[in-house]
Design a protein around this motif. Sequence first.
Motif, short mmCIF file in Angstrom:
data_model
loop_
_atom_site.label_atom_id
_atom_site.label_comp_id
_atom_site.label_asym_id
_atom_site.label_seq_id
_atom_site.Cartn_x
_atom_site.Cartn_y
_atom_site.Cartn_z
N SER A 239 0.82 -1.20 0.00
CA SER A 239 0.00 0.00 0.00
C SER A 239 0.86 1.26 0.00
O SER A 239 0.59 2.21 -0.74
CB SER A 239 -0.93 -0.01 1.22
N ARG A 240 1.92 1.25 0.82
CA ARG A 240 2.79 2.42 0.85
C ARG A 240 3.52 2.61 -0.47
O ARG A 240 3.68 3.74 -0.96
CB ARG A 240 3.79 2.29 2.00
N GLN A 243 1.05 4.05 -2.87
CA GLN A 243 0.86 5.48 -2.60
C GLN A 243 2.03 6.30 -3.11
O GLN A 243 1.85 7.38 -3.68
CB GLN A 243 0.65 5.69 -1.11
N ARG A 244 3.24 5.77 -2.90
CA ARG A 244 4.42 6.50 -3.37
C ARG A 244 4.41 6.61 -4.90
O ARG A 244 4.68 7.69 -5.47
CB ARG A 244 5.69 5.79 -2.90
N LEU A 246 1.79 6.40 -6.82
CA LEU A 246 0.70 7.28 -7.22
C LEU A 246 1.08 8.74 -7.08
O LEU A 246 0.81 9.57 -7.95
CB LEU A 246 -0.54 6.97 -6.38
N ALA A 247 1.75 9.08 -5.97
CA ALA A 247 2.17 10.46 -5.76
C ALA A 247 3.21 10.88 -6.80
O ALA A 247 3.14 12.00 -7.36
CB ALA A 247 2.74 10.62 -4.35
N ALA A 311 -7.23 7.18 -5.20
CA ALA A 311 -6.74 7.27 -3.83
C ALA A 311 -7.72 6.66 -2.84
O ALA A 311 -7.32 6.08 -1.83
CB ALA A 311 -6.46 8.73 -3.47
#
Length: 486
Positions: A239-240, A243-244, A246-247, A311
């Motif tokens: 998940s992290r 997220q990274r 995606l950012a 998100a």
Amino acid sequence: MSRTAGRGSRRLTRWWRLRSLRTRLTVIAATAIAVCVFLAFQVASQLLESELQDAAEDQLRADSRVLATDAERAGLAQVRLPPYPGSGRLVRVVLPDGSTRTPDGQPALPPVSDHAGRVARGASTDLMESGDIDDGGYLVYTLRAGGGAVQVARAADDGPVNQFGLGMLLIGLLCVVGGALVGRAVARTGLAPIDRLTAAAVRVAHTRDLDADIPDEGGGEIRRLIQSINDMLAALRDSRQAQRLLAEDAAHELRTPLTSLRLNVELLIRLDRRGTLDSALPAASRTRLLDDLGAQVAELSTLAAELTDLARGDVSDESTEVLDLADVVGAAATRARSRVPDIEVALDVTSVWVSGRPAGLQRAVLNLIDNAGKWSPPDQPVQVRLRAEGASAVLEVDDAGPGIDADDVPRVFDRFYRADSARALPGSGLGLSIVQRVVDAHGGRVTVARSARGGALLRVELPAAGSPAPDDAPARRTVVPPVSQK
């Protein structure tokens, strides 16, 4: 009274919940041993008391038979009674007239009972009864002899039972103490893996190092718990990482439209401050610049909405309901026409009922139509077909464009992925990724193929649900024309 008992029970429950697992196991082990010792003491005491009473009754019967034999030979009035030894056995002779004889110095026995009198009169052969002598328990055995009866009594002796109970009490206390110590040791040994697991989890929480897997040890429940925590850490790592990525991808995709938007706005501001806006930018140029600004703002708005959808993942406040997918497809086609006025959509749909979230499904269909509309030539409509195949609802969206290259097919649903041929077209590369997420959340699948017209064919299969409408609902074939431009 009940209120006081309730408060005591709540206080005890609160105290128990505040104890550690090690303390609970120790208390449980000690309590279990104490209960077992108490039950064993009760059973053993009853057995011992019963055995002692049986032995005393047997002895009374034997002594009575000896005295009865002597009375038969010598007569009840002349039989020699054994002297009182000072304790233990008591004897008495009941004569035919109801009078009694006892040895000298022997404590007085209670009067002859009615039942014993009937034995002396020949109504029965013998009788075993109990009574009180100086507030102490005793047994009296009456035996028919020589026209009367002989009685032998013995005071009940609780000494052996009391001594046995004292011994069991001491043994029970030792067992409880030993059980508490053993329970403490067992709890410490059994919970050692839990302690190490807790320390490892605390270390991960403090260091934020999700890559540090907890070593697998022990067996059974402990191993499954450790594996579950490691699986949770792996999910958190993924998940992290997502997220990274995606950012990073969002920052990359936002950089170009934001830069273009900032440059155009700065140009307008600079010209306006100089007072040369009208002279430097003719009406036609100013119109094109404003149209570019509007398109860039719309692109940023679409990208922000798609990023928000990604998100949020599967988190949604929308409830699942049984709905007609044909209505969802029709609403999505209408929205697509309002968003892209030049798009033309040909619908060939049949009522198929599915269980899902209306807004999420409409967003997925809208993204499919938008994607097809980018590639379909102006004179070729986007074809949307919906039908039932077995236990599935099948939705197909195809265009008459150049199609998707074989090298791009494996990555067409990746976030922010855009083929080289699509980089000049508007879009963020998130539309098909959102489609796949929505379809996966509804238990379906989406695939890519080449349509009969040479373009791309995107096929969505969803589990069908029971239809509240007739199964032979007619197909609805309509064409959503483009909005006329004035």
